[in-house]
Scaffold this motif. Structure first.
Motif, mmCIF file in Angstrom:
data_model
loop_
_atom_site.group_PDB
_atom_site.id
_atom_site.type_symbol
_atom_site.label_atom_id
_atom_site.label_comp_id
_atom_site.label_asym_id
_atom_site.label_seq_id
_atom_site.Cartn_x
_atom_site.Cartn_y
_atom_site.Cartn_z
ATOM 1 N N THR A 268 0.790 -1.383 0.023
ATOM 2 C CA THR A 268 0.072 -0.431 0.167
ATOM 3 C C THR A 268 0.924 1.315 -0.078
ATOM 4 O O THR A 268 2.028 0.934 0.083
ATOM 5 C CB THR A 268 -1.052 0.127 1.666
ATOM 6 O OG1 THR A 268 -0.291 -0.203 2.153
ATOM 7 C CG2 THR A 268 -1.765 -1.562 1.557
ATOM 8 N N LEU A 306 -7.057 1.831 3.281
ATOM 9 C CA LEU A 306 -5.832 2.224 2.585
ATOM 10 C C LEU A 306 -6.056 2.412 1.307
ATOM 11 O O LEU A 306 -4.650 2.561 0.598
ATOM 12 C CB LEU A 306 -4.695 0.960 3.166
ATOM 13 C CG LEU A 306 -4.815 0.287 4.679
ATOM 14 C CD1 LEU A 306 -4.567 -0.713 4.274
ATOM 15 C CD2 LEU A 306 -4.995 1.564 5.587
ATOM 16 N N GLN A 310 -3.949 -0.667 -3.982
ATOM 17 C CA GLN A 310 -3.228 -1.094 -3.423
ATOM 18 C C GLN A 310 -2.723 -2.582 -4.368
ATOM 19 O O GLN A 310 -3.554 -2.925 -5.970
ATOM 20 C CB GLN A 310 -4.079 -2.225 -2.254
ATOM 21 C CG GLN A 310 -4.365 -1.270 -1.353
ATOM 22 C CD GLN A 310 -5.185 -1.982 -0.392
ATOM 23 O OE1 GLN A 310 -5.839 -2.861 -0.271
ATOM 24 N NE2 GLN A 310 -6.160 -0.591 -0.231
#
Length: 473
Positions: A268, A306, A310
């Motif tokens: 991430t 997040l 990713q």
């Protein structure tokens, strides 16, 4: 409709709609993002960090060396505080770790180290490197700053002219003075990533407090041994370059991207930001995009909160989803006592520290010497550097998680990382006035004149009295 069906089958339309809805719901659940606690359960397992209650047989001989080489490969290029490298990070991944294992790998030419920034006078970050991973070495001094006093320049010139040298040769080339002056200049170059050593003895010597001034020689002695933090041979770190002398930026970024995938499994933006990668996440993003287009990795929204950028290895995605609902019972909690700076700890890196909202509390940091207790992926306790102050996180409000986290603190003493643990404050209050005092007493802490003390008891099972006996007392 049924598996292995070979003949015509009939189904009521409503039953078929129900089957389709349930099948789609199951498929959607497989691709929906997991909560951040699942990432905190996944990362220690991905890096081979055993839980506190796991009984793992110590590795011996070649098996231990091979496992250590695998660990160094996974951590290659990552800046880690030298003070926690052999005390916390490597022992957590290599059962039965001994410092001689790292020395053996170094003697075989299978591992080297490079400084990546100072953390005060007696500590700093180092990056381990394996043969074939030299491309991960820094291509420029850290932060673009180069120590540039005449003493620094004299040491550089000597090492460039003579190559690997012992400290006494460097001392003479540096123009004399005191050992303290020369050592400070030498370690300035080490933390700047310009000088390294062919052993780990000098790094280990930094654990001991340096003398404020040079010790005087005893009468009648003509010579004295060199300072322990100068042991071994020192040499310049050659920045990696392509065979034709040019630094191939794309090739280097490709190696960095693969190292990140190997280390994290799920990469991430937040995780990359804590590693000090030159150019940050934006520098390796095009490489991840090219790897995705070639089918080698996958992009998706795997961990909630997040961001959408990713990237992950296919096998890591399956393992991440397999631990999604893996929250143990009170008797089978997965407790990890991690150094706050350990790369297996996602809090303060990929995941933000949970906060209670108290404005007067000190912020949590991934500081060398601090520890965090993670129970089933939830950060529960934070032990400040020095070990005298505990801070509770929101998950500590759950009595079962609180009990498991307090018991997890026992591993600091059981593993020999500290001789005794003395807690004087909890959440900024004196431990005697804290409402959490009973939880520590139940975990084996005893009252002392400085606070609550945890120390091993000779003759007791695993060095501690049974928890039931402690609670009864």
């Amino acid at each position: 409709f049924r598996p292995d069906g070979a003949e015509r089958e009939w189904c009521d339309p409503e039953v078929l709609r129900l089957l389709r809805r349930r099948s789609l719901a199951r498929l959607r659940r497989e691709v929906e993002p997991v909560d951040p606690a699942a990432l905190a359960r996944f990362l220690p397992a991905w890096q081979g960090v055993a839980a506190a209650a796991d009984v793992v047989a110590p590795l011996r001989g070649s098996a231990a060396l091979e496992r250590l080489a695998e660990v160094v490969d996974q951590l290659a290029g990552l800046p880690i505080p030298a003070s926690v490298l052999e005390r916390d990070v490597l022992p957590a991944r290599v059962p039965g770790y001994q410092p001689r294992l790292l020395d053996e790998l170094g003697a075989l030419g299978e591992v080297a180290w490079v400084g990546r920034g100072s953390l005060g006078r007696d500590d700093g970050r180092v990056a381990l490197l394996r043969p074939g991973r030299e491309i991960l070495r820094p291509v420029a001094p850290l932060d673009g700053e180069r120590p540039s006093t005449p003493r620094h320049e004299a040491i550089r010139a000597h090492l460039a002219r003579r190559g690997a040298s012992f400290y006494r040769e460097i001392f003479v080339a540096a123009g004399g003075g005191t050992d303290r002056d020369v050592l400070d200049a030498l370690w300035d170059l080490v933390w700047a990533g310009e000088v390294t050593n062919d052993t780990f003895a000098a790094l280990r010597a930094l654990r001991w407090k340096r003398p404020a001034r040079d010790a005087r020689r005893r009468p009648g002695r003509l010579t004295s041994l060199g300072p322990p933090e100068a042991a071994g041979r020192w040499s310049l770190v050659e920045p990696w370059a392509a065979p034709d002398g040019r630094v191939a930026a794309t090739e280097r970024l490709h190696a960095i991207a693969l190292a990140l995938l190997d280390r994290h499994g799920i990469v991430t933006r937040e995780a990359v930001a804590t590693e000090g990668i030159e150019g940050g996440f934006s520098a390796v993003y095009p490489i991840f995009g090219a790897l995705e287009e070639s089918g080698r990795i996958r992009r998706g929204y795997f961990v909630e909160g997040l961001g959408a950028a990713q990237f992950a290895i296919a096998g890591a995605i399956e393992r991440l989803r397999s631990v999604r609902d893996l929250a143990g019972s009170a008797a089978g909690r997965r407790v990890h006592l991690l150094a706050a700076a350990d790369p297996a700890n996602p809090y303060g890196a990929a995941i933000a520290w949970p906060r209670r909202g108290d404005a007067d509390r000190r912020p949590f940091q991934r500081a060398a010497g601090a520890y965090v207790v993670v129970v089933d992926g939830e950060a529960v306790l934070y032990l400040d550097r020095g070990g005298s102050s505990l801070q509770t996180l929101p998950a500590f409000d759950d009595p079962e998680l609180a009990a498991a986290a307090c018991n997890g603190l026992r591993n600091l003493v059981r593993d020999g990382r500290v001789r005794e643990l003395v807690v004087t404050k909890i959440d900024g209050q004196p431990v005697g006035e804290s409402s959490h005092r009973a939880a520590l007493v139940a975990a084996g802490f005893a009252a002392g004149y400085r606070g609550l003390v945890l120390r091993p008891i000779p003759g007791a099972v695993d060095g501690f009295p049974p928890l039931a006996a402690v609670r009864g007392r």
